[in-house]
Design a protein around this motif. Sequence first.
Motif, PDB file in Angstrom:
ATOM      1  N   ASP B 225       0.906  -1.159  -0.189  1.00  0.00           N
ATOM      2  CA  ASP B 225      -0.032   0.066   0.142  1.00  0.00           C
ATOM      3  C   ASP B 225       0.925   1.324  -0.087  1.00  0.00           C
ATOM      4  O   ASP B 225       1.056   1.882   0.985  1.00  0.00           O
ATOM      5  CB  ASP B 225      -0.995  -0.090   1.086  1.00  0.00           C
ATOM      6  CG  ASP B 225      -1.827   1.335   1.288  1.00  0.00           C
ATOM      7  OD1 ASP B 225      -1.988   1.956   0.224  1.00  0.00           O
ATOM      8  OD2 ASP B 225      -2.117   1.694   2.471  1.00  0.00           O
ATOM      9  N   VAL B 226       1.618   1.585  -1.194  1.00  0.00           N
ATOM     10  CA  VAL B 226       2.398   2.611  -1.340  1.00  0.00           C
ATOM     11  C   VAL B 226       1.883   3.608  -2.267  1.00  0.00           C
ATOM     12  O   VAL B 226       1.550   3.472  -3.343  1.00  0.00           O
ATOM     13  CB  VAL B 226       4.072   2.145  -1.680  1.00  0.00           C
ATOM     14  CG1 VAL B 226       4.632   3.432  -1.795  1.00  0.00           C
ATOM     15  CG2 VAL B 226       4.455   0.963  -1.007  1.00  0.00           C
ATOM     16  N   ALA B 227       1.811   4.874  -1.740  1.00  0.00           N
ATOM     17  CA  ALA B 227       1.139   5.863  -2.461  1.00  0.00           C
ATOM     18  C   ALA B 227       2.270   6.522  -3.373  1.00  0.00           C
ATOM     19  O   ALA B 227       3.495   6.334  -3.125  1.00  0.00           O
ATOM     20  CB  ALA B 227       0.852   7.271  -1.745  1.00  0.00           C
ATOM     21  N   PRO B 228       2.141   6.711  -4.717  1.00  0.00           N
ATOM     22  CA  PRO B 228       0.627   6.824  -5.176  1.00  0.00           C
ATOM     23  C   PRO B 228      -0.096   5.588  -5.733  1.00  0.00           C
ATOM     24  O   PRO B 228      -1.177   5.586  -6.165  1.00  0.00           O
ATOM     25  CB  PRO B 228       0.576   7.889  -6.137  1.00  0.00           C
ATOM     26  CG  PRO B 228       2.072   7.662  -6.901  1.00  0.00           C
ATOM     27  CD  PRO B 228       3.005   7.408  -5.711  1.00  0.00           C
ATOM     28  N   ILE B 229       0.770   4.606  -6.165  1.00  0.00           N
ATOM     29  CA  ILE B 229       0.136   3.576  -6.770  1.00  0.00           C
ATOM     30  C   ILE B 229       0.742   2.286  -6.267  1.00  0.00           C
ATOM     31  O   ILE B 229       1.730   1.855  -6.238  1.00  0.00           O
ATOM     32  CB  ILE B 229       0.499   3.419  -8.338  1.00  0.00           C
ATOM     33  CG1 ILE B 229      -0.091   4.694  -8.959  1.00  0.00           C
ATOM     34  CG2 ILE B 229      -0.093   2.032  -9.163  1.00  0.00           C
ATOM     35  CD1 ILE B 229      -0.667   4.463 -10.365  1.00  0.00           C
ATOM     36  N   GLY B 230      -0.283   1.691  -5.317  1.00  0.00           N
ATOM     37  CA  GLY B 230       0.113   0.471  -4.652  1.00  0.00           C
ATOM     38  C   GLY B 230      -0.027  -0.822  -5.710  1.00  0.00           C
ATOM     39  O   GLY B 230      -0.279  -0.798  -6.682  1.00  0.00           O
ATOM     40  N   ASP B 231       0.327  -1.894  -4.908  1.00  0.00           N
ATOM     41  CA  ASP B 231       0.030  -3.311  -5.780  1.00  0.00           C
ATOM     42  C   ASP B 231      -1.009  -3.708  -5.803  1.00  0.00           C
ATOM     43  O   ASP B 231      -2.200  -3.450  -5.279  1.00  0.00           O
ATOM     44  CB  ASP B 231       1.062  -4.394  -4.868  1.00  0.00           C
ATOM     45  CG  ASP B 231       2.414  -4.259  -4.895  1.00  0.00           C
ATOM     46  OD1 ASP B 231       2.913  -3.151  -5.450  1.00  0.00           O
ATOM     47  OD2 ASP B 231       2.994  -4.955  -4.215  1.00  0.00           O
ATOM     48  N   PRO B 232      -1.405  -4.187  -7.064  1.00  0.00           N
ATOM     49  CA  PRO B 232      -2.887  -4.841  -7.257  1.00  0.00           C
ATOM     50  C   PRO B 232      -3.139  -6.029  -6.774  1.00  0.00           C
ATOM     51  O   PRO B 232      -3.240  -7.229  -7.245  1.00  0.00           O
ATOM     52  CB  PRO B 232      -2.869  -4.991  -8.719  1.00  0.00           C
ATOM     53  CG  PRO B 232      -1.608  -5.102  -9.401  1.00  0.00           C
ATOM     54  CD  PRO B 232      -0.652  -4.542  -8.430  1.00  0.00           C
ATOM     55  N   VAL B 233      -3.452  -5.848  -5.419  1.00  0.00           N
ATOM     56  CA  VAL B 233      -3.836  -7.048  -4.760  1.00  0.00           C
ATOM     57  C   VAL B 233      -5.114  -6.827  -4.191  1.00  0.00           C
ATOM     58  O   VAL B 233      -5.408  -5.737  -3.827  1.00  0.00           O
ATOM     59  CB  VAL B 233      -2.722  -7.401  -3.697  1.00  0.00           C
ATOM     60  CG1 VAL B 233      -1.244  -7.966  -4.215  1.00  0.00           C
ATOM     61  CG2 VAL B 233      -2.375  -6.076  -2.702  1.00  0.00           C
ATOM     62  N   ALA B 234      -5.867  -7.980  -3.916  1.00  0.00           N
ATOM     63  CA  ALA B 234      -7.344  -7.759  -3.198  1.00  0.00           C
ATOM     64  C   ALA B 234      -7.456  -8.787  -2.127  1.00  0.00           C
ATOM     65  O   ALA B 234      -6.814  -9.994  -2.162  1.00  0.00           O
ATOM     66  CB  ALA B 234      -8.170  -7.967  -4.294  1.00  0.00           C
ATOM     67  N   VAL B 235      -8.230  -8.389  -0.872  1.00  0.00           N
ATOM     68  CA  VAL B 235      -8.726  -9.570  -0.010  1.00  0.00           C
ATOM     69  C   VAL B 235     -10.065  -9.620  -0.467  1.00  0.00           C
ATOM     70  O   VAL B 235     -10.838  -8.648  -0.450  1.00  0.00           O
ATOM     71  CB  VAL B 235      -8.535  -8.979   1.281  1.00  0.00           C
ATOM     72  CG1 VAL B 235      -9.083  -9.955   2.460  1.00  0.00           C
ATOM     73  CG2 VAL B 235      -6.834  -8.946   1.679  1.00  0.00           C
ATOM     74  N   ILE B 236     -10.762 -10.862  -0.606  1.00  0.00           N
ATOM     75  CA  ILE B 236     -12.113 -11.134  -0.958  1.00  0.00           C
ATOM     76  C   ILE B 236     -12.953 -11.264   0.616  1.00  0.00           C
ATOM     77  O   ILE B 236     -12.214 -11.902   1.403  1.00  0.00           O
ATOM     78  CB  ILE B 236     -12.448 -11.922  -2.099  1.00  0.00           C
ATOM     79  CG1 ILE B 236     -11.832 -13.333  -1.647  1.00  0.00           C
ATOM     80  CG2 ILE B 236     -11.633 -11.350  -3.185  1.00  0.00           C
ATOM     81  CD1 ILE B 236     -12.081 -14.401  -2.751  1.00  0.00           C
TER      82      ILE B 236
END
Lengths: 108, 896
Positions: B225-236
């Motif tokens: 979670d790094v501004a301005p563009i973080g990793d494309p990961v998701a918790v569902i």
Amino acid sequence: MIKRDLGELELYTLLAIQHLGGQALGVEIRDEIQRRTGRRVSVGSGYATLGRLGDKGLVRFTVLPSEPRRGGRARRSAQLTPAGVRAIRESAASLRRMLGNLAADTLP
Amino acid sequence: MSESARVPRWAEWLLQIAAPAADADAIADELADELSREIEHRGERAARVWLAREVLRSLPPILTRRVVIVLRYPRRRGAMPNRFETVRSDLSYAMRQLRRSPGFTMTVLLAFALGIGANATMFGIVDELLLRPPAHVRVPGEIVTLVAGTAADGFGQRTSNYPVFAAIRDRGAGFSQIAAVASLSVPFGRGDHAANLDGLLVSASYFPLLGVTPARGRFFGENEDVAPIGDPVAVISHAFWQRQFSGSPDAIGATLQLGDRQFRVIGIAPPDFTGLDYAAPDLWLPLSSGGAMQWLGKQWTTQSIVTWLRIYARLKPGVPLKEAAADAMRIARDAAPDAFFTQPGWTFRAQPIMTARGEEQGASTTVATLLAAMSLVVLLIACANVANLLLARGIRRRREIAVRLALGVTRGRLVAQLLTESMLLATLGGAVAIIITHWGGVLARRLLLDDLGLTASVLDLRVLSFTAAVALLVGAFTGLIPALQASRAEVFSTIKAGGDRGGTRRSRAQSALLAIQAALSFVLLLGAGLFGRSLIAINGLRMGVDVDRVLVGSMNLRSIGRPASVADAVFARALEQVAASPGVASAAVATTVPFGPSYGTEAGVMGRDSVRHYTTMYNVVTPDYFKTLGASLLRGRDFSDIDRERTTRVIMVNEILARRAWGHENPIGRCVRIGSDSLPCATVIGVVENVRRQSIFEDSSNFVYLPLAQARDWNTARLIVVRAMADPERLAETVRHAMQTAAPELPFADVHLVKNQPVVRHETLPFRLGAIMLGAFGALALLLAAVGVYGVISYDVGQRTREIGVRMALGARAANVASLVMGEGLRMVAVGGVIGGGVALASGGAIRPLLYATSPRDPVVLVVVAVVLLVVTTLACLVPAQRAMHVDINAAIREE
């Protein structure tokens, strides 16, 4: 057969009965424990402990005839069963083995 | 040994309860022996103190022993407490009694089941909204949310922005952990299979703040979670995992097309985890990774004007709420001096999440609490009803009771026995209530909390415990008075009187209980009536938009990376397709709609020698927008195709701005400068009626409308509004399809009725609910009261058979008898109704804030409720009256 789950207070109770001649009243047992260990056992836990020993078949109860006086009551005394005697013997043996050559004066 | 002392009564009593019967005496004896010894040693007083301590020390081992015996040797004599024996015999006696009068039993069961069920249902709702902490959250009491505002206006500003969040996170002293959260609708997939998911953008600190652990996989790390563009990961969420992946373990590592990026699933949340909200989203994304989906664009980390992030934090132990909040505001002011919520006079309030959650549901919470109170009234009615039936029964059983008293049963035992009966009834009623609660809960959730999307079971341990507690309480409560009254029976006179019907009349208590029921029913029905009238008033409101006729379609093109220039082409094509669809009366494109977002600007109205400025809202629309909404054109003309990019700049204004700017003069043809005085003049070509902006209740704000052809760059947001000819619900899918296929690879098009806009739902919900639920409770109350009246009156008729027979023998006509009987019932209900009406009139102020354009003393509602109550009472009295009219005179007189 020896019950493995013999608690400390249960062992003390069995030993107290043995010291008192193999048969004793609740109050006598608690007095004996206090005299030897300084530990004051309440009426309630004395009762509960004897009950548990009874369940395990280590003591049995006999009702003594009531005292020949007004208001005299029937009393219940606890008596060691052969299993109870065996339990004392085996517990004592275990304790001795555990102590081994740790003489009293070398104990921490 | 000397004569032993006696153990005091209280100690004996305690031992009797605690120890098995067989042993209680032995223990008491042993205690007594020791007591005498202690008295000798220490004297009387010290010995007593010793005894008290000894008894208290003894109780735990004795009780433990008792439990062991009951569990291990349930059959041993005396294993069960001594009192259980009597309880068991009382129970079987009560069972026999109840089985003997099935009509009575069923009535009471029904009353209890409905009363308890209504309460358990409402408890479930209130518990959900206000009482129960969110699942999986460690020490929720420490978590607060930062809301801004002034003490005078309340703290209404719940969102903040990234610079403020980052500054408090880095420099705030009062919080041990802090997280930022924003909810968003995440476009999932493209084209015909596109859908919108409920997403939550969260900072990586979110899950650690709550203290939750994933069901599978893992949560985000700070490095993702790094501004301005973080990793494309998701918790569902667990539910999404089941739905999308059928619960397959392969979900971890799978990719999802969200917006314009492929996201990798790294973790699955526990099944009942809902975060700090009431329902779980479909997925959680790192705050920084949702970048492309945010309408803030690339400046999302730096811009401090727009507010969109909620801040949650865990207080450091020992830090007062106020101090932490004040500290946070100092930091915020420093970090975002130009944000409106850091202006002088504004402060943060650190609001514990438990209260924040309830408050945000605003009206729902208020109404739920009101309904919970009303369900209590239903329960009271049920209790009054049952108490009444029990009283009647007690009177009928007078002889039996007198005989038992004469035979030496103590009054205490008798009361216990009668109480057992009511407790048994309440327990059985409670069991039935659980079924009612299950269905009631499902229904109430659908009505009350539909927006929350709750998934947890309605019946949980808390609701069940509540049901059990209420059942026991109600059983004791209803049984006590009748039991006490019955046990007061005069032994000799009753036995001497001979028959069971020794001329006893209905007791005063019975009449009072009946009147109470009528009064409470009156109050409930009145409440339902008032909410109903409010609802009618709301439906009659002129809002400038036909809320149940007009559909709104939205499509987030930016989220999939389409520039604004493309959007216009797509929407133009979509509008064409939608307008051509069958069932569509008219359609238009706009940048916003009533109850949607608001955009403000300034309007400079040229006076004779000055410019007056008005703050105004604006909307950019295509021709036919007003026709589509159903807003009338008051003056001039609507936009049309002749208004193009290079033709004369034109605008329309709403009535309120027209009146403020020009009074009674004609605004058509006037010049207005929108936005800035340096811009060219726009000519007013039409005036439309006021259209609601944010609330169905508001006085409208100033509004200017610009034609889309001349104001494409003003605002890039686009929506489609559609007017349905008929059956708007069915048209939604047609519109969606037409929008979706306007271009290939489009994201999900969301189409819904204006009526279903969250704001509208939220604002009308209290009235809909109040009318529906209070109506249901009122009907229930009325039914119970009717049963009560019927029961009491027909019992009365039974008691007075002889009297009626005599009257008829002496020449009374059937009509006289009927009016005699009905008069009784009506009188009691009338008294109750008057009392209820009085209470309602006196306390009307309490309900006033919940009503709309309806007085709590509305005469029409009062009259209607009174008539309904009287009609139902009359119906309930009719059957007993009929029975009275057909009394066999000979049999009645000969009886005895």
